[in-house]
Design an enzyme around this catalytic site. Structure first.
Site, PDB file in Angstrom:
ATOM      1  N   LYS A  53       0.915  -1.041   0.061  1.00  0.00           N
ATOM      2  CA  LYS A  53      -0.049  -0.023   0.029  1.00  0.00           C
ATOM      3  C   LYS A  53       0.862   1.220  -0.223  1.00  0.00           C
ATOM      4  O   LYS A  53       0.706   2.194  -0.636  1.00  0.00           O
ATOM      5  CB  LYS A  53      -0.915   0.132   1.400  1.00  0.00           C
ATOM      6  CG  LYS A  53      -2.080  -0.998   1.184  1.00  0.00           C
ATOM      7  CD  LYS A  53      -2.849  -1.260   2.454  1.00  0.00           C
ATOM      8  CE  LYS A  53      -3.763  -2.296   2.219  1.00  0.00           C
ATOM      9  NZ  LYS A  53      -4.878  -2.483   3.346  1.00  0.00           N
ATOM     10  N   GLN A  97      -5.220  -1.793   9.716  1.00  0.00           N
ATOM     11  CA  GLN A  97      -5.002  -3.252   8.878  1.00  0.00           C
ATOM     12  C   GLN A  97      -5.523  -4.265   9.676  1.00  0.00           C
ATOM     13  O   GLN A  97      -5.158  -4.243  10.874  1.00  0.00           O
ATOM     14  CB  GLN A  97      -3.414  -3.337   8.445  1.00  0.00           C
ATOM     15  CG  GLN A  97      -3.124  -4.803   7.652  1.00  0.00           C
ATOM     16  CD  GLN A  97      -3.684  -4.450   6.274  1.00  0.00           C
ATOM     17  OE1 GLN A  97      -3.745  -3.288   5.544  1.00  0.00           O
ATOM     18  NE2 GLN A  97      -4.026  -5.578   5.739  1.00  0.00           N
ATOM     19  N   ASP A 120     -11.292   2.631   3.802  1.00  0.00           N
ATOM     20  CA  ASP A 120     -11.675   1.316   3.704  1.00  0.00           C
ATOM     21  C   ASP A 120     -13.219   0.947   3.503  1.00  0.00           C
ATOM     22  O   ASP A 120     -13.928  -0.022   3.110  1.00  0.00           O
ATOM     23  CB  ASP A 120     -11.080   0.260   4.811  1.00  0.00           C
ATOM     24  CG  ASP A 120      -9.830  -0.482   4.438  1.00  0.00           C
ATOM     25  OD1 ASP A 120      -9.647  -0.681   3.486  1.00  0.00           O
ATOM     26  OD2 ASP A 120      -9.227  -0.725   5.671  1.00  0.00           O
TER      27      ASP A 120
HETATM   28  N1  GUN Z   1      -7.205  -7.204   5.743  1.00  0.00           N
HETATM   29  C1  GUN Z   1      -7.224  -7.907   4.548  1.00  0.00           C
HETATM   30  N2  GUN Z   1      -8.056  -7.174   3.835  1.00  0.00           N
HETATM   31  C2  GUN Z   1      -7.999  -5.647   4.301  1.00  0.00           C
HETATM   32  C3  GUN Z   1      -8.541  -4.466   3.804  1.00  0.00           C
HETATM   33  O1  GUN Z   1      -8.713  -4.572   2.743  1.00  0.00           O
HETATM   34  N3  GUN Z   1      -8.276  -3.657   4.660  1.00  0.00           N
HETATM   35  C4  GUN Z   1      -7.807  -3.758   5.935  1.00  0.00           C
HETATM   36  N4  GUN Z   1      -7.794  -2.662   6.728  1.00  0.00           N
HETATM   37  N5  GUN Z   1      -7.185  -4.953   6.334  1.00  0.00           N
HETATM   38  C5  GUN Z   1      -7.389  -5.834   5.388  1.00  0.00           C
END
Ligand code: GUN
Length: 288
Positions: A53, A97, A120
């Protein structure tokens, strides 16, 4: 005839190039879009996602910062960090996350993120907004799937979409977004009795179960659009999806590969949401 491959890598590049123009415009006007990522604990997959990211942000000119906490961190310390980021004008988007360590309350942590920075789309307010068709930030993975369907001019309205998987991150928002576009939606899980009976009637089949190659050719209708959200590492180190790609490709009309399908789209949509958040901040748009 073999299915047309939906190229997630290429689509992601096209979408990123378009949104980079929007980021450039913001930067020229003195606003650099900023994303903060909070990671708690030492989950190796999470560490890789976060690294990817951060790299993707720098590729399109988004400022990013990572706040790392140990696995024994106190929830209150993470909440304090989120509060400071909520008030930081250089940060337009923020995500925590997942998964969090077991002693954390997911909803409480996510609910402390300012809704206009919740890129998100996991805050309960934003989940409610999605359910009622007033989406604030579409959750990144289903947003990536919808974008691929759009870019490949795949019609949705009136078609039967079957989503296999009911996670908050993929399955549930995916079903809602397809429903919003006029699909007739069935939600199944990996444990649905006689799953094949449902998948065989899908015009659009989205699979997000985390079970390697569980969707076989016999479960797919001829000409169907098959979207594989799974990414599984086999014992020999190779990656595969939740769909048995080679035989299913001979039946489907369109199919996403793994890797190179949904994966590259997910991070791209996070970048889009972050740029959108910065545009809204610049325009002074309030969400509620
Ligand atoms: N863990 C797995 N996929 C995601 C996601 O799209 N966002 C976040 N914050 N954690 C994750």
């Amino acid at each position: 005839m073999s299915a047309q491959i939906i190229d997630g890598k290429k689509t992601a590049e096209l979408v990123r190039a378009e949104w980079k123009l929007r980021a450039d415009k913001l930067i020229q006007s003195g606003i650099k879009p900023g994303l903060a990522v909070i990671i708690v604990g030492d989950n190796p997959a999470s560490a890789i996602y976060v690294k990817n990211k951060v790299k993707a942000c720098s590729d399109v000119g988004i400022y990013s910062e990572v706040h790392s906490f140990g696995k024994d961190a106190k929830q209150s310390d993470v909440l304090d960090c989120i509060q400071a980021l909520n008030e930081n004008p250089n940060i337009h988007g923020m995500l925590v996350q997942l998964p969090l360590p077991p002693h954390f309350e997911n909803n409480r942590v996510i609910a402390s993120i300012a809704i206009e920075k919740d890129v998100d789309g996991f805050h309960l307010y934003n989940v409610g907004a999605l359910v009622t068709g007033n989406t604030v930030f579409p959750p990144c993975t289903p947003y990536g799937v919808m974008t691929m369907l759009d870019r490949y001019a795949i019609p949705i309205e009136g078609r039967h979409a079957v989503v296999v998987g009911r996670s908050n991150i993929v399955g549930k928002p995916m079903a809602l977004m397809l429903l919003e576009q006029g699909a007739t939606v069935t939600i199944c899980t990996s444990r649905t009795r006689d799953l094949a009976q449902f998948t065989q009637s899908a015009d659009i089949l989205v699979v997000a179960t985390g079970r390697p190659r569980m969707i076989t050719a016999a479960m797919v209708k001829k000409g169907a659009v098959v979207i594989d959200v799974g990414i599984n590492r086999l014992s020999d180190g190779t990656l595969c999806g939740d769909v048995d790609f080679e035989p299913v490709k001979e039946i489907a009309g369109f199919i996403t590969p793994v890797p190179g399908g949904v994966g590259p789209m997910t991070i791209t949509m996070l970048l889009c949401n972050t740029i959108l958040a910065a545009e809204r901040a610049q325009a002074g748009i309030k969400i509620r």
